[in-house]
Design a protein around this motif. Structure first.
Motif, short mmCIF file in Angstrom:
data_model
loop_
_atom_site.label_atom_id
_atom_site.label_comp_id
_atom_site.label_asym_id
_atom_site.label_seq_id
_atom_site.Cartn_x
_atom_site.Cartn_y
_atom_site.Cartn_z
N GLN A 12 45.36 39.92 52.69
CA GLN A 12 46.32 38.95 52.13
C GLN A 12 45.83 37.52 52.35
O GLN A 12 45.99 36.66 51.48
CB GLN A 12 47.70 39.15 52.78
CG GLN A 12 48.35 40.47 52.39
CD GLN A 12 49.56 40.83 53.25
OE1 GLN A 12 49.82 40.20 54.28
NE2 GLN A 12 50.30 41.84 52.84
N THR A 18 40.79 31.17 48.14
CA THR A 18 40.77 30.78 46.73
C THR A 18 41.69 29.57 46.49
O THR A 18 41.37 28.68 45.71
CB THR A 18 41.16 31.97 45.83
OG1 THR A 18 42.27 32.66 46.42
CG2 THR A 18 40.00 32.94 45.67
N LEU A 19 42.81 29.54 47.21
CA LEU A 19 43.70 28.37 47.10
C LEU A 19 42.98 27.11 47.56
O LEU A 19 43.01 26.06 46.90
CB LEU A 19 44.95 28.59 47.96
CG LEU A 19 45.89 27.40 48.07
CD1 LEU A 19 46.66 27.19 46.78
CD2 LEU A 19 46.87 27.56 49.24
N GLY A 92 48.57 35.89 44.70
CA GLY A 92 48.39 35.03 45.87
C GLY A 92 49.20 33.75 45.68
O GLY A 92 50.38 33.76 45.30
N ASP A 94 48.08 31.44 43.60
CA ASP A 94 47.43 30.86 42.42
C ASP A 94 48.49 30.25 41.49
O ASP A 94 49.51 30.87 41.21
CB ASP A 94 46.64 31.94 41.67
CG ASP A 94 45.79 31.33 40.57
OD1 ASP A 94 45.84 30.09 40.39
OD2 ASP A 94 45.09 32.07 39.88
N ASP A 112 52.36 40.37 43.92
CA ASP A 112 51.47 40.48 45.10
C ASP A 112 52.30 41.19 46.18
O ASP A 112 53.47 41.53 45.97
CB ASP A 112 50.99 39.08 45.58
CG ASP A 112 49.65 39.14 46.31
OD1 ASP A 112 49.57 39.86 47.32
OD2 ASP A 112 48.71 38.45 45.88
N VAL A 116 53.21 37.99 50.77
CA VAL A 116 52.58 36.90 50.02
C VAL A 116 53.60 36.28 49.07
O VAL A 116 53.68 35.05 48.94
CB VAL A 116 51.34 37.43 49.24
CG1 VAL A 116 50.76 36.35 48.36
CG2 VAL A 116 50.30 37.97 50.21
N VAL A 138 50.14 46.72 44.16
CA VAL A 138 49.91 47.15 42.77
C VAL A 138 49.53 48.63 42.71
O VAL A 138 49.57 49.24 41.64
CB VAL A 138 48.81 46.30 42.08
CG1 VAL A 138 49.24 44.86 41.94
CG2 VAL A 138 47.46 46.42 42.80
N THR A 139 49.16 49.20 43.86
CA THR A 139 48.81 50.63 43.85
C THR A 139 50.05 51.51 44.02
O THR A 139 49.97 52.72 43.86
CB THR A 139 47.80 50.96 44.98
OG1 THR A 139 48.38 50.56 46.22
CG2 THR A 139 46.48 50.23 44.76
N LEU A 160 41.02 40.77 42.79
CA LEU A 160 41.73 41.99 43.22
C LEU A 160 40.82 43.22 43.26
O LEU A 160 40.84 43.96 44.25
CB LEU A 160 42.91 42.27 42.26
CG LEU A 160 43.60 43.62 42.49
CD1 LEU A 160 44.32 43.67 43.84
CD2 LEU A 160 44.61 43.93 41.37
N LEU A 164 40.33 47.05 45.96
CA LEU A 164 40.83 48.38 45.62
C LEU A 164 39.68 49.37 45.73
O LEU A 164 38.51 48.99 45.61
CB LEU A 164 41.36 48.41 44.18
CG LEU A 164 42.47 47.42 43.83
CD1 LEU A 164 42.85 47.55 42.36
CD2 LEU A 164 43.70 47.67 44.71
C1 LIG Z 1 41.10 36.83 46.90
S1 LIG Z 1 42.84 36.78 46.86
C2 LIG Z 1 43.10 36.23 45.20
C3 LIG Z 1 44.45 35.60 45.01
C4 LIG Z 1 44.63 34.92 43.66
N1 LIG Z 1 44.40 35.80 42.56
C5 LIG Z 1 43.73 33.72 43.56
O1 LIG Z 1 42.77 33.74 42.78
O2 LIG Z 1 43.97 32.76 44.30
C6 LIG Z 1 43.28 38.49 46.81
C7 LIG Z 1 44.76 38.75 46.61
O3 LIG Z 1 44.92 40.12 46.28
C8 LIG Z 1 46.10 40.56 46.87
N2 LIG Z 1 46.04 42.03 46.93
C9 LIG Z 1 45.03 42.79 47.41
N3 LIG Z 1 45.34 44.09 47.29
C10 LIG Z 1 46.57 44.14 46.71
C11 LIG Z 1 47.45 45.19 46.34
N4 LIG Z 1 47.13 46.47 46.54
N5 LIG Z 1 48.64 44.87 45.78
C12 LIG Z 1 49.00 43.58 45.58
N6 LIG Z 1 48.21 42.54 45.91
C13 LIG Z 1 47.02 42.82 46.47
C14 LIG Z 1 46.10 39.90 48.23
O4 LIG Z 1 47.36 39.90 48.84
C15 LIG Z 1 45.61 38.50 47.84
O5 LIG Z 1 46.69 37.67 47.50
#
Ligand SMILES: C[S@@+](CC[C@H](N)C(=O)[O-])C[C@H]1O[C@@H](n2cnc3c(N)ncnc32)[C@H](O)[C@@H]1O
Length: 277
Positions: A12, A18-19, A92, A94, A112, A116, A138-139, A160, A164
């Motif tokens: 998380q 990225t932020l 996130g 974003d 998310d 988060v 998301v899974t 993302l 996964l």
């Molecule tokens: C590298 S960050 C990217 C966040 C955003 N997309 C950005 O570009 O700023 C990865 C994000 O994926 C989310 N994430 C990872 N696996 C996830 C899942 N199974 N379900 C929901 N969110 C997931 C994390 O909580 C995190 O916010």
């Protein structure tokens, strides 16, 4: 006002990197995204941002370029489908919705993990319009069925896929394509080589090593995914370092990106992909 403390899992917390990259980019004289909302959010969080490992001008520029390409493709979809649903997965913090400011005829969902989304609710302004946040993995099964399937749908997910396992990614893509009558998938991926190499980041600082251990899925042949669902069609892909906008970057960022691309596996380590279903 008290600044937010961060109590999140390592995966998380990756959204802080990225932020922060978008915040740094917004402070640069030739900002790619001009995402000042990201910088305001950074200012509201009590965190040692050096821990994100994002400091070099090319880190910020590369992440901003990746975001800009996904913004562009999302905007293109909305231009031809003004009454669409946007599924912004793994959002996130974003501010894509704030950058694109979709019209009120667009239904936008930011998804998310619940922790988060809780932070997101406290830190980012409501963008107005038909906007909702949804806290779920998301899974998990179930959350997708809450979303009406009455419109063309674009699912955009940045940062993302690597978190996964391939089977989870395949299932997610199949569920989206199975639920909505048509639309697009826009996302980024790492190469299998980068994911494999990340296992050897023993030399790296604690945080990077911890995060890299959470990378599982790399994609080398984007066309192969089209076979995962009837009607899923590969449209295009772009290596981040090949984006035409690289030429607009300041010299330090341009040089860092170009040198990185010359390392073995550097150029193909990250790309953005677009599909139609
Ligand atoms: C590298 S960050 C990217 C966040 C955003 N997309 C950005 O570009 O700023 C990865 C994000 O994926 C989310 N994430 C990872 N696996 C996830 C899942 N199974 N379900 C929901 N969110 C997931 C994390 O909580 C995190 O916010």
């Amino acid at each position: 006002m008290d600044r937010e403390k961060i109590d999140l899992t390592p995966v998380q917390k990756t959204m802080l990197a990225t932020l922060y990259a978008r915040a740094l980019d917004s402070r640069a004289p030739h900002s790619v995204l001009g995402d000042h909302t990201a910088d305001q959010a950074v200012g509201s969080v009590d965190y040692d941002w050096r821990k994100t490992g994002t400091q070099a001008p090319w880190d910020a520029a590369m992440l901003a370029l990746r975001a800009r390409q996904l913004d562009r493709w999302t905007a293109e979809f909305l231009a031809t489908h003004p009454q669409a649903t946007v599924l912004h997965l793994a959002c996130g913090l974003d501010t894509r919705v704030h950058r694109l400011l979709p019209s009120s005829s667009v239904r936008w969902l930011d998804v998310d993990y619940p922790e988060v989304i809780g932070l997101r609710r406290r830190l980012l302004p409501h963008p107005g319009g038909d906007y909702r946040m949804l806290g779920a993995s998301v899974t998990d099964e179930g959350w997708l069925e809450e979303i009406p399937a009455d419109r063309p749908t674009v699912a955009v997910f940045e940062g993302l896929t690597m978190y996964l396992h391939e089977e989870e990614g395949r299932r997610l893509i199949q569920r989206i394509c199975g639920r909505f009558a048509g639309g697009q998938l826009l996302f980024d991926c790492f190469s299998t080589r980068l994911v494999r190499l990340s296992r050897r980041f023993w030399w790296a600082g604690g945080r990077l090593r911890e995060v890299a251990r959470s990378w599982h899925w790399g994609i080398d042949d984007p066309r192969a995914l089209a076979g995962w669902h009837a009607g899923l069609e590969y449209l295009d892909d772009l290596y981040v370092v090949d984006q035409p906008d690289v030429d607009e970057l300041p010299a330090a960022a341009r040089l860092g990106l170009r040198l990185g691309a010359r390392l073995p596996g550097g150029r193909d380590s990250g790309r953005v992909l677009r599909y139609r279903f």
